[in-house]
Design a protein around this motif. Structure first.
Motif, mmCIF file in Angstrom:
data_model
loop_
_atom_site.group_PDB
_atom_site.id
_atom_site.type_symbol
_atom_site.label_atom_id
_atom_site.label_comp_id
_atom_site.label_asym_id
_atom_site.label_seq_id
_atom_site.Cartn_x
_atom_site.Cartn_y
_atom_site.Cartn_z
ATOM 1 N N ASN A 50 0.065 2.716 -14.382
ATOM 2 C CA ASN A 50 -1.059 3.637 -14.207
ATOM 3 C C ASN A 50 -1.222 4.089 -12.759
ATOM 4 O OD1 ASN A 50 -1.789 3.479 -16.989
ATOM 5 N ND2 ASN A 50 -2.612 1.456 -16.545
ATOM 6 N N LEU A 51 -0.098 4.383 -12.112
ATOM 7 C CA LEU A 51 -0.100 4.883 -10.744
ATOM 8 C C LEU A 51 -0.858 6.204 -10.670
ATOM 9 C CD1 LEU A 51 1.117 4.703 -7.815
ATOM 10 C CD2 LEU A 51 2.961 6.137 -8.692
ATOM 11 N N GLN A 52 -1.751 6.335 -9.705
ATOM 12 C CA GLN A 52 -2.495 7.577 -9.468
ATOM 13 C C GLN A 52 -2.587 7.794 -7.970
ATOM 14 O OE1 GLN A 52 -6.267 7.314 -11.437
ATOM 15 N NE2 GLN A 52 -5.359 7.473 -13.462
ATOM 16 N N ILE A 53 -2.101 8.954 -7.523
ATOM 17 C CA ILE A 53 -2.130 9.291 -6.101
ATOM 18 C C ILE A 53 -2.630 10.715 -5.949
ATOM 19 C CG2 ILE A 53 -0.721 9.657 -4.026
ATOM 20 C CD1 ILE A 53 1.216 7.566 -5.188
ATOM 21 N N SER B 68 0.842 -1.193 0.000
ATOM 22 C CA SER B 68 0.000 0.000 0.000
ATOM 23 C C SER B 68 0.881 1.249 0.000
ATOM 24 C CB SER B 68 -0.930 0.004 1.203
ATOM 25 O OG SER B 68 -0.178 0.051 2.401
ATOM 26 N N ASN C 275 4.290 5.511 -13.938
ATOM 27 C CA ASN C 275 4.493 4.089 -14.196
ATOM 28 C C ASN C 275 5.849 3.678 -13.655
ATOM 29 O OD1 ASN C 275 2.179 3.222 -15.982
ATOM 30 N ND2 ASN C 275 2.894 5.037 -17.061
ATOM 31 N N THR D 78 0.856 10.925 -11.120
ATOM 32 C CA THR D 78 0.541 9.835 -12.034
ATOM 33 C C THR D 78 1.861 9.296 -12.557
ATOM 34 O OG1 THR D 78 0.315 11.372 -13.891
ATOM 35 C CG2 THR D 78 -1.707 10.753 -12.733
ATOM 36 N N SER E 7 -6.139 9.280 -1.776
ATOM 37 C CA SER E 7 -6.543 8.137 -2.601
ATOM 38 C C SER E 7 -5.332 7.675 -3.391
ATOM 39 C CB SER E 7 -7.690 8.493 -3.542
ATOM 40 O OG SER E 7 -7.260 9.399 -4.527
ATOM 41 N N SER E 8 -5.318 6.398 -3.724
ATOM 42 C CA SER E 8 -4.224 5.868 -4.537
ATOM 43 C C SER E 8 -4.700 4.639 -5.290
ATOM 44 C CB SER E 8 -3.002 5.528 -3.681
ATOM 45 O OG SER E 8 -3.287 4.469 -2.804
ATOM 46 N N SER E 9 -4.067 4.403 -6.427
ATOM 47 C CA SER E 9 -4.372 3.202 -7.199
ATOM 48 C C SER E 9 -3.661 2.021 -6.558
ATOM 49 C CB SER E 9 -3.899 3.389 -8.638
ATOM 50 O OG SER E 9 -2.510 3.664 -8.666
ATOM 51 N N GLY E 10 -4.035 0.848 -6.979
ATOM 52 C CA GLY E 10 -3.429 -0.356 -6.443
ATOM 53 C C GLY E 10 -2.074 -0.647 -7.065
ATOM 54 N N GLU F 56 -1.256 15.779 -7.269
ATOM 55 C CA GLU F 56 -1.795 14.676 -8.057
ATOM 56 C C GLU F 56 -0.600 14.045 -8.763
ATOM 57 O OE1 GLU F 56 -4.997 13.673 -8.121
ATOM 58 O OE2 GLU F 56 -5.565 15.295 -6.757
#
Length: 150
Positions: free
Chosen positions: A119-122, A76, A138, A136, A99-102, A134
């Motif tokens: 596709n990382l997004q935080i 995580s 890889n 984003t 929030s964050s992507s898996g 924000e």
């Protein structure tokens, strides 16, 4: 034969390419993107590891993205930090990850793991200010558990 004088150890290798946008005050800004291969790992006192991708282009633009590996198959995003220069030296400026992507995990063999940050997004908000970030990007990293002779 197992060496009774062996110590647990870990080897890591990876890369992360991150695009950063955010707000400073109410002004939207596109911040410097970073590509990093600077990695650090430490043992977590509660079990597992803490892992960080670190960017250190200069003192006032250093950034760090931390991942918790308390459970190797369930990583995580643990935090995002930017560093600021103060009278006391370089200090972390904390952001709360909202929030964050898996992170996809593959166990390639016993003790060898591949973590994919495709596709990382935080999204994050400064703890002591009104700045937002924000992120984003890889990347990936390998983690191999080893034993190290004492």
């Amino acid at each position: 034969m197992t060496n009774p004088n062996a110590s647990p150890a870990v080897w890591v290798n990876g890369i992360l390419n991150v695009d950063v946008k955010g707000t400073i005050g109410d002004t939207p800004v596109k911040l410097t993107s970073f590509l990093t291969t600077s990695l650090s790992t430490s043992f977590n006192q509660l079990g597992g590891y803490n892992f960080s991708f670190e960017d250190n282009h200069s003192s006032s633009s250093r950034r760090s993205l931390t991942i918790s590996l308390r459970k190797l198959l369930d990583p995580s995003i643990a935090g995002y930090f930017e560093y600021v220069v103060t009278e006391r030296g370089l200090q972390p400026y904390d952001y709360e990850v909202t929030s964050s992507s898996g992170i996809a995990v593959s166990q390639l063999n016993s003790g060898l793991y591949l973590y994919s940050l495709d596709n990382l997004q935080i999204s994050a908000k400064a703890v002591h200010g009104d700045e937002t970030r924000e992120l984003t990007g890889n990347g990936y990293f390998f983690l191999q558990e080893l034993t190290y002779p004492i």
